[in-house]
Design a protein around this motif. Structure first.
Motif, PDB file in Angstrom:
ATOM      1  N   SER A   1       0.831  -1.209   0.000  1.00  0.00           N
ATOM      2  CA  SER A   1       0.000   0.000   0.000  1.00  0.00           C
ATOM      3  C   SER A   1       0.869   1.263   0.000  1.00  0.00           C
ATOM      4  O   SER A   1       0.595   2.229  -0.717  1.00  0.00           O
ATOM      5  CB  SER A   1      -0.925   0.009   1.216  1.00  0.00           C
ATOM      6  OG  SER A   1      -1.832  -1.066   1.165  1.00  0.00           O
ATOM      7  N   ALA A   2       1.922   1.245   0.805  1.00  0.00           N
ATOM      8  CA  ALA A   2       2.831   2.395   0.868  1.00  0.00           C
ATOM      9  C   ALA A   2       3.515   2.610  -0.474  1.00  0.00           C
ATOM     10  O   ALA A   2       3.660   3.756  -0.940  1.00  0.00           O
ATOM     11  CB  ALA A   2       3.859   2.184   1.970  1.00  0.00           C
ATOM     12  N   CYS A   3       3.933   1.531  -1.114  1.00  0.00           N
ATOM     13  CA  CYS A   3       4.599   1.639  -2.410  1.00  0.00           C
ATOM     14  C   CYS A   3       3.649   2.207  -3.462  1.00  0.00           C
ATOM     15  O   CYS A   3       4.054   3.014  -4.310  1.00  0.00           O
ATOM     16  CB  CYS A   3       5.128   0.276  -2.849  1.00  0.00           C
ATOM     17  SG  CYS A   3       6.547  -0.312  -1.883  1.00  0.00           S
ATOM     18  N   ALA A   4       2.384   1.801  -3.408  1.00  0.00           N
ATOM     19  CA  ALA A   4       1.410   2.303  -4.380  1.00  0.00           C
ATOM     20  C   ALA A   4       1.173   3.799  -4.197  1.00  0.00           C
ATOM     21  O   ALA A   4       1.122   4.565  -5.168  1.00  0.00           O
ATOM     22  CB  ALA A   4       0.099   1.532  -4.249  1.00  0.00           C
ATOM     23  N   LEU A   5       1.041   4.230  -2.959  1.00  0.00           N
ATOM     24  CA  LEU A   5       0.815   5.645  -2.686  1.00  0.00           C
ATOM     25  C   LEU A   5       2.034   6.496  -3.043  1.00  0.00           C
ATOM     26  O   LEU A   5       1.905   7.628  -3.508  1.00  0.00           O
ATOM     27  CB  LEU A   5       0.464   5.853  -1.217  1.00  0.00           C
ATOM     28  CG  LEU A   5      -0.958   5.503  -0.806  1.00  0.00           C
ATOM     29  CD1 LEU A   5      -1.075   5.468   0.715  1.00  0.00           C
ATOM     30  CD2 LEU A   5      -1.939   6.513  -1.393  1.00  0.00           C
ATOM     31  N   GLY A   6       3.212   5.939  -2.824  1.00  0.00           N
ATOM     32  CA  GLY A   6       4.432   6.712  -3.038  1.00  0.00           C
ATOM     33  C   GLY A   6       4.985   6.642  -4.442  1.00  0.00           C
ATOM     34  O   GLY A   6       6.006   7.283  -4.731  1.00  0.00           O
ATOM     35  N   SER A   7       4.320   5.909  -5.321  1.00  0.00           N
ATOM     36  CA  SER A   7       4.859   5.696  -6.662  1.00  0.00           C
ATOM     37  C   SER A   7       5.195   7.005  -7.372  1.00  0.00           C
ATOM     38  O   SER A   7       4.320   7.835  -7.634  1.00  0.00           O
ATOM     39  CB  SER A   7       3.854   4.899  -7.500  1.00  0.00           C
ATOM     40  OG  SER A   7       4.351   4.697  -8.811  1.00  0.00           O
ATOM     41  N   ALA A   8       6.492   7.204  -7.649  1.00  0.00           N
ATOM     42  CA  ALA A   8       6.992   8.381  -8.380  1.00  0.00           C
ATOM     43  C   ALA A   8       6.493   9.685  -7.781  1.00  0.00           C
ATOM     44  O   ALA A   8       6.182  10.634  -8.506  1.00  0.00           O
ATOM     45  CB  ALA A   8       6.610   8.285  -9.855  1.00  0.00           C
ATOM     46  N   ALA A   9       6.436   9.757  -6.450  1.00  0.00           N
ATOM     47  CA  ALA A   9       5.849  10.929  -5.778  1.00  0.00           C
ATOM     48  C   ALA A   9       6.859  12.011  -5.439  1.00  0.00           C
ATOM     49  O   ALA A   9       6.496  13.006  -4.816  1.00  0.00           O
ATOM     50  CB  ALA A   9       5.131  10.475  -4.508  1.00  0.00           C
TER      51      ALA A   9
END
Length: 331
Positions: free
Chosen positions: A152-160
């Motif tokens: 979930s963290a990786c999805a939210l932080g994707s290329a952020a």
């Protein structure tokens, strides 16, 4: 993840939670205990150790930190960032060149809300960076985290997060002077700021502090970025320097910003080229509102009314001792 004391003889494959000195040697916390460690501990009479034991759905801190960093910066070259190797659950994000930080704050706040053990701390949005500057740090606080929460963290932080590099390469400066002021200090301070952004100061023109000579100087310049430093502070959008911009065929888009020091900055354009009228505090190397505006304009950020309003939060910067009108008068 299970955490707590267990018999030493049952600790193989567990992660040592606290450093221990035994047989004259130090076993550091975070080490995965193997047979040799168990023998060393037992030989020292240590019958119980506090450990972390990973469960089926747990991801080790170093692997988790590396995965999250990879999600945040999937393309290091495009992002202008490099990621250090994971160590003790930490990966640092480092700028590979000059520019400003561009981050998706809402997504990163949501990322940090998933689990207290999953954290990503950054410098403020639009902070100017130099090559090698620390932009952010991933830290997995516990020895392991749940795999689903990590996803979930990786999805939210994707290329952020990324670095916006300077888009402008050349600048020229018009300096208005009077008989009582030599502005070598101001010119030097501005050149230092431009150098940090990889911008060449092509030309400096000194003029009288009057509309016509300043307008003539501005009209003669060919650089991508035009800068103005006046001998007398700009006090109104119709004052000498803004009027000179208009007389040169340009327009003034903004006078005054909610950043102190730096309130008296103005921003305009001559054709498609940005014009920044500096406040007097730019003569100091200390951080001020001119730094914020210069770096964002140089890196291609379009500033509007909302952009300037957002600068107010955190816009009360450190006082400059030499400024002529300090915030609090001396008693």
């Amino acid at each position: 993840m299970k955490f707590g004391p267990i018999p030493t003889l049952q600790a193989k494959g567990s992660i040592l939670a606290h450093s221990i000195v035994c047989s004259g040697r130090r076993l550091r916390k975070g080490v995965m205990l193997e047979d040799a460690h168990i023998e060393q501990l037992s030989a020292s009479g240590i019958t119980e150790v506090t450990v972390a034991q990973l469960q089926e759905n747990d991801v080790h801190e170093d692997q988790a930190a590396a995965e999250l960093a990879k999600a945040l910066v999937p393309d290091v070259r495009a992002a202008g960032l490099e990621c250090t190797a994971a160590f003790t659950g930490r990966v640092n994000l480092v700028a590979t060149g000059p520019g400003i930080v561009d981050l998706q704050a809402d997504r990163l706040i949501a990322l940090n809300s998933i689990d207290p053990m999953i954290s990503f701390a950054t410098v403020p949005n639009y902070q100017q960076m130099r090559k090698g500057g620390l932009v952010g740090t991933v830290k997995i606080i516990s020895y392991a985290v749940d795999a689903e929460k990590l996803r979930s963290a990786c999805a939210l932080g994707s290329a952020a997060i990324k670095i916006l590099p300077p888009q402008l390469k050349t600048a020229s400066l018009v300096v208005s002077q009077n008989a009582n002021r030599n502005d070598e200090k101001g010119i030097s301070a501005i050149k230092t700021r431009l150098d940090a952004l990889g911008i060449t100061l092509e030309k400096v023109i000194a003029t009288e502090h009057e509309i016509d000579p300043m307008a003539k100087a501005l009209s003669s310049l060919k650089s991508e970025l035009l800068l103005i430093l006046t001998s007398s502070a700009t006090s109104d959008s119709n004052d000498t320097a803004p009027a000179a911009v208009r007389a040169a065929g340009g327009q003034v888009e903004r006078f005054g910003i909610p950043v102190d020091p730096g309130n008296l900055l103005f921003l305009g354009r001559i054709q498609s080229r940005p014009v920044i009228g500096f406040p007097g505090c730019v003569r100091s190397p200390a951080l001020n509102g001119a730094d914020w505006v210069l770096s964002q304009i140089a890196c291609g950020v379009s500033l509007n009314e909302n952009s300037f309003a957002q600068m107010a939060i955190g816009g009360l910067l450190k006082e400059i001792p030499t400024r002529p009108q300090p915030r609090r008068p001396k008693k």
